[in-house]
Structures are given as structure tokens and as C-alpha cells.
Scaffold this motif. Structure first.
Motif, PDB file in Angstrom:
ATOM      1  N   CYS A   1       1.036  -1.329  -0.358  1.00 48.54           N
ATOM      2  CA  CYS A   1      -0.322   0.107  -0.054  1.00 48.54           C
ATOM      3  C   CYS A   1       0.727   0.909  -0.404  1.00 48.54           C
ATOM      4  O   CYS A   1       2.068   1.312  -0.134  1.00 48.54           O
TER       5      CYS A   1
ATOM      6  N   GLU B   1      -6.287  -7.010  -5.143  1.00 57.79           N
ATOM      7  CA  GLU B   1      -6.356  -5.901  -4.958  1.00 57.79           C
ATOM      8  C   GLU B   1      -7.734  -5.314  -4.493  1.00 57.79           C
ATOM      9  O   GLU B   1      -8.829  -5.599  -4.731  1.00 57.79           O
ATOM     10  N   ASN B   2      -7.161  -4.091  -3.541  1.00 56.52           N
ATOM     11  CA  ASN B   2      -8.057  -2.953  -3.525  1.00 56.52           C
ATOM     12  C   ASN B   2      -9.151  -3.833  -1.820  1.00 56.52           C
ATOM     13  O   ASN B   2      -9.955  -3.788  -1.610  1.00 56.52           O
TER      14      ASN B   2
ATOM     15  N   ARG C   1     -10.940  -1.779   0.879  1.00 57.50           N
ATOM     16  CA  ARG C   1     -12.663  -1.725   0.575  1.00 57.50           C
ATOM     17  C   ARG C   1     -14.043  -2.368   1.289  1.00 57.50           C
ATOM     18  O   ARG C   1     -14.825  -2.123   1.678  1.00 57.50           O
TER      19      ARG C   1
ATOM     20  N   GLU D   1      -2.943  -2.304  -2.495  1.00 58.72           N
ATOM     21  CA  GLU D   1      -3.864  -1.190  -2.081  1.00 58.72           C
ATOM     22  C   GLU D   1      -4.275  -0.329  -3.017  1.00 58.72           C
ATOM     23  O   GLU D   1      -2.762   0.363  -3.143  1.00 58.72           O
ATOM     24  N   ASP D   2      -4.532   0.382  -3.755  1.00 59.57           N
ATOM     25  CA  ASP D   2      -4.478   1.833  -4.476  1.00 59.57           C
ATOM     26  C   ASP D   2      -4.725   2.993  -3.270  1.00 59.57           C
ATOM     27  O   ASP D   2      -5.640   3.756  -3.613  1.00 59.57           O
TER      28      ASP D   2
END
Length: 220
Positions: A6, A55-56, A59, A87-88
Motif C-alpha cells: 500500500c 487488489e483493494n 474496501r 491497495e490503490d
């Protein structure tokens, strides 16, 4: 075992994520991409040398989704399972997942100096910092950070606020917002938007850095 990659420097974190995937492939691991909604598809027992990339995931973590929370807890506690999550643009302090190994990529302090110098009447100082940026910092990342910064200033000006900001960050932004009128902020943000669209569609003959040079000559 869960490893989370991240950080606000999403360019470096993303490169690390992709490089790690290639490294596993070179070690003859079976690399499997998993959607965050399919986290429970990661089995407890499976063939050796398999790694899952996701990914992500952060959230999807909330108290209403107990299934996801249970699966993430199971994975973090199982040393035989290898899951790598990217994590974007999420900092380590924003993670809602406990027990994972975290690899955080923080932006250079030069970036924050640049953002702090971005206000009308301070063009020469802003451009000096921009031109002195280390070569390793990609132009696209500078653009992303600047666009986010101006967006946060707009949110504060309109009273919408930003719950992701810490109290000291919000106080700092409020002081910087005093240098801008709402009209100036909207015009500058619109200019940033046009730079992004024209660059992505191939209609911009200039680089991000050169485009920012031109934009700041109009608004700072």
C-alpha cells in the motif's frame, strides 16, 4: 499469510506488486488472481507453491460483511496460504485489516513541499521545486498528487470536508485554501482535468511536467 502492499505512492507500490508477481512466477509458483469479492475461494489446503494476488481488499472490509472479515482473518492466521493484496493510494494508517504484513510506499517529502507551494502568487517557488524533483519520481505521480491536493482544497472550500484527512492535515489545508478563491480553484482543477484527458487520448503534445508548467503560468 496476507501481505498488503500500500501507500500514497501508488506508482511505486503498483510496480512492486507487479514485480513481486513476476518473482513468484520465476520461482515456479502457480500465480492466481482473485477478485476481492471471491476471497473465500482461497482454499485452506492446496498444492504447494501457489500464491494468490488480489487488489483493494481493504474496501471490502466492514462490519456488515462478516463473511469477508472471517475469510481475511483465516488467511492472515494461516502461514500455509500466501495472498498478496495491492491497495490503490491507501496509507498504512487507513488499513482496516489486522495481522497482515504491510509494505508501505510513502511519497518523497519533495512532493509535499510542492503541494504546499501551490497557490496563487507563488509561481516561481512552485516551479523551482517542480523542476528540482528527483528523476525517480514519475511525472504521472506528481500529477496525481497535485490533482488530489487541489480536489481536497475544493472540498474544504465547499464545506464537504474529507473524512480521510487527519485533523492536522485538515488544518494545514484550511490555511492553504485561504490563498485561493473558489473561482481560481475550480479553474485550476479544470485545467488539471483537461491535461489528464488530453494526455490519455494522445491529444496533448506536451509531457505532464511541461503541461503543469503552462498551467501554473496562468493560475499561480
Amino acid at each position: 499469510m496476507l501481505t498488503i502492499i500500500c501507500g500514497e505512492d501508488n506508482v511505486e507500490s503498483r510496480n512492486y506488486f507487479l514485480d513481486l508477481k513476476q518473482a513468484y512466477e520465476k520461482k515456479d509458483y502457480e500465480v492466481q488472481n482473485v477478485n476481492s469479492l471471491e476471497i473465500d475461494d482461497v482454499p485452506s489446503l492446496f498444492a504447494q507453491k501457489r500464491v494468490y494476488f488480489i487488489e483493494n481488499l481493504n474496501r471490502k472490509i466492514n462490519k456488515k460483511n462478516l463473511r469477508i472479515m472471517r475469510e481475511v482473518k483465516r488467511i492472515t492466521e494461516n502461514k500455509k496460504i500466501e495472498v498478496v493484496d495491492w491497495e490503490d493510494q491507501v496509507s498504512a494508517r487507513e488499513l482496516k485489516i489486522n495481522g497482515a504484513t504491510v509494505k508501505e510506499f510513502k511519497p518523497s517529502q519533495n512532493i509535499f513541499k510542492l503541494l504546499d507551494s501551490c497557490y496563487p502568487g507563488n509561481m516561481s517557488n512552485f516551479l523551482k521545486i517542480l523542476h528540482d524533483m528527483p528523476p525517480k519520481i514519475e511525472e504521472g505521480f506528481i500529477y496525481i498528487m497535485l490533482a488530489r491536493h487541489i480536489r481536497n482544497l475544493l472540498l474544504l472550500k465547499t464545506g464537504d470536508g474529507n473524512t480521510k484527512l487527519s485533523p492536522w492535515q485538515a488544518a494545514k489545508l484550511r490555511n492553504l485554501a485561504k490563498f485561493w478563491t473558489m473561482k481560481q480553484l475550480i479553474a485550476f482543477y479544470d485545467g488539471l482535468f483537461r491535461i489528464d484527458v488530453s494526455s490519455k487520448t494522445g491529444n496533448n503534445p506536451f509531457s505532464y511536467a511541461k503541461s503543469l508548467d503552462i498551467l501554473t503560468n496562468y493560475f499561480l
